[in-house]
Design a protein around this motif. Sequence first.
Motif, PDB file in Angstrom:
ATOM      1  N   ARG A   1      -8.231   7.354   1.100  1.00 33.61           N
ATOM      2  CA  ARG A   1      -9.419   6.496   1.276  1.00 33.61           C
ATOM      3  C   ARG A   1      -9.958   6.452   2.692  1.00 33.61           C
ATOM      4  NH1 ARG A   1     -10.630   3.212  -3.420  1.00 33.61           N
ATOM      5  NH2 ARG A   1      -9.209   4.076  -4.984  1.00 33.61           N
TER       6      ARG A   1
ATOM      7  N   THR B   1       0.852  -1.196   0.000  1.00 32.59           N
ATOM      8  CA  THR B   1       0.000   0.000   0.000  1.00 32.59           C
ATOM      9  C   THR B   1       0.883   1.239   0.000  1.00 32.59           C
ATOM     10  OG1 THR B   1      -1.898   1.045   1.089  1.00 32.59           O
ATOM     11  CG2 THR B   1      -0.177   0.207   2.551  1.00 32.59           C
TER      12      THR B   1
ATOM     13  N   TRP C   1      -2.453   6.522  -0.468  1.00 32.47           N
ATOM     14  CA  TRP C   1      -3.704   5.767  -0.674  1.00 32.47           C
ATOM     15  C   TRP C   1      -4.482   5.719   0.641  1.00 32.47           C
ATOM     16  CZ3 TRP C   1      -6.943   1.924   0.783  1.00 32.47           C
ATOM     17  CH2 TRP C   1      -7.844   1.424  -0.165  1.00 32.47           C
TER      18      TRP C   1
ATOM     19  N   GLY D   1     -14.639  -4.445   3.008  1.00 33.30           N
ATOM     20  CA  GLY D   1     -14.682  -3.011   3.307  1.00 33.30           C
ATOM     21  C   GLY D   1     -15.730  -2.210   2.562  1.00 33.30           C
ATOM     22  N   ASN D   2     -15.817  -2.395   1.235  1.00 34.06           N
ATOM     23  CA  ASN D   2     -16.746  -1.509   0.510  1.00 34.06           C
ATOM     24  C   ASN D   2     -18.208  -1.809   0.832  1.00 34.06           C
ATOM     25  OD1 ASN D   2     -16.529  -3.841  -0.931  1.00 34.06           O
ATOM     26  ND2 ASN D   2     -15.601  -2.898  -2.736  1.00 34.06           N
TER      27      ASN D   2
ATOM     28  N   ARG E   1      -3.772  -5.733   3.397  1.00 35.15           N
ATOM     29  CA  ARG E   1      -3.941  -4.297   3.183  1.00 35.15           C
ATOM     30  C   ARG E   1      -5.401  -3.841   3.247  1.00 35.15           C
ATOM     31  NH1 ARG E   1      -2.789  -3.111  -3.223  1.00 35.15           N
ATOM     32  NH2 ARG E   1      -4.647  -4.137  -4.040  1.00 35.15           N
TER      33      ARG E   1
ATOM     34  N   ASN F   1     -13.689   5.877   9.760  1.00 34.45           N
ATOM     35  CA  ASN F   1     -13.012   6.247   8.519  1.00 34.45           C
ATOM     36  C   ASN F   1     -13.533   7.646   8.186  1.00 34.45           C
ATOM     37  OD1 ASN F   1     -13.057   6.748   5.679  1.00 34.45           O
ATOM     38  ND2 ASN F   1     -12.920   4.575   5.226  1.00 34.45           N
TER      39      ASN F   1
ATOM     40  N   MET G   1     -12.845  -8.605   6.731  1.00 33.41           N
ATOM     41  CA  MET G   1     -13.804  -7.545   6.398  1.00 33.41           C
ATOM     42  C   MET G   1     -13.964  -7.382   4.889  1.00 33.41           C
ATOM     43  SD  MET G   1     -13.488  -3.550   7.468  1.00 33.41           S
ATOM     44  CE  MET G   1     -12.219  -3.196   6.261  1.00 33.41           C
TER      45      MET G   1
END
Length: 326
Positions: free
Chosen positions: A37, A29, A33, A218-219, A152, A256, A216
Amino acid sequence: MKQARIIGTGSYVPEKIRTNHDIEQMTDTTAEWIVARTGIHQRRIAADSQVTSDLAANAALAALEMAGVAAQDIDQIIVATITGDYPWPATACIVQNKIGATNAYAYDVSAACSGFVYGLANAYNAIRSGAASKVLVIGAEVLSRIIDWGDRNTCILFGDGAGAVVLEAQEGDCGILSNHLHSDGSYLELLYQPGYGSCNPLSAKADPGSLPYLKMQGNEVFKVAVRSLSAVAQEALDAAGLSTSDVDLFVPHQANRRILEATAKRLGFTEEQVYINVDRFGNTSAASIPIALDEANRKGVLKDGDLVLLDAFGGGFTWGATLLRW
Ligand code: COA
């Protein structure tokens, strides 16, 4: 009937800082980034010698000191965590012993990142029913020990820390106004820790695909999180006949930055109304709201009578909001 009012806050984060540049060395990563994000720049990592109850006890002692309450006067200790010292007994019992709260009974709440607001609701019910007059609610996590630092998709987000509040039964208009809690177990596999439990016991030598790290998608989590955080915050305001502009401080779970901003935008909050520290601590799960609350309190952001809205979302899925008069 007496109110359940927060009379002291405390928090503790480990000294060790892990920056995005450190994470660049651990997985595929880039620091840019991660910031773009998530808005996260760094997170705290517990020392090898530190366990969840250590972080929790430090936060609790700070909250007790601010409240001017002796540990022996606490009736009940609730620790919200998914990274307790052991699968059992409850980390709350270990904290009870560490801080010398010898007259309290103690138990854990497992509601992932919503654990602190679940714990507050229990404290409210205990105080309103007359079962307790002083309750310590703590959110504490050492997530760094359930993270695969080579993954990541997850390792960029999480950090360690603890936050605590002391609630007291008081006359007057200040205190928790309402709690709004929800769960939906059908989302289990979007955010969970596959091992070790009765589904995947250590004794069975789990297959490598089921290693006990946090997993997870994530999206998918992102979309449900924004929807649920917005809906339950609105539910709390509607129940009180209040609107976004009445709120002095909105303290969402620090998951986040994009989730926080999308939620705040949906609800119509201005930047000044929203407390954000995810850039410095990442997502500390059940600890995130009480750490933020303690920071805001110690900075003098919160004044007596302020309307505060707490808003959480986490694995389970679980989500919830607490509306309170400071
Ligand atoms: N560094 C670089 N690239 C990465 C990456 C990383 N750390 N993580 C994922 N990617 C890549 C993906 O492989 C994918 O590549 P592809 O397009 O070639 O397939 C691309 O980036 C987009 O992946 P996606 O997962 O769609 O990214 P995203 O914009 O959704 O951001 C998260 C990923 C995890 C930051 C974001 O989904 C998130 O924050 N979700 C909520 C998680 C959360 O808050 N959980 C706790 C709730 S309490």
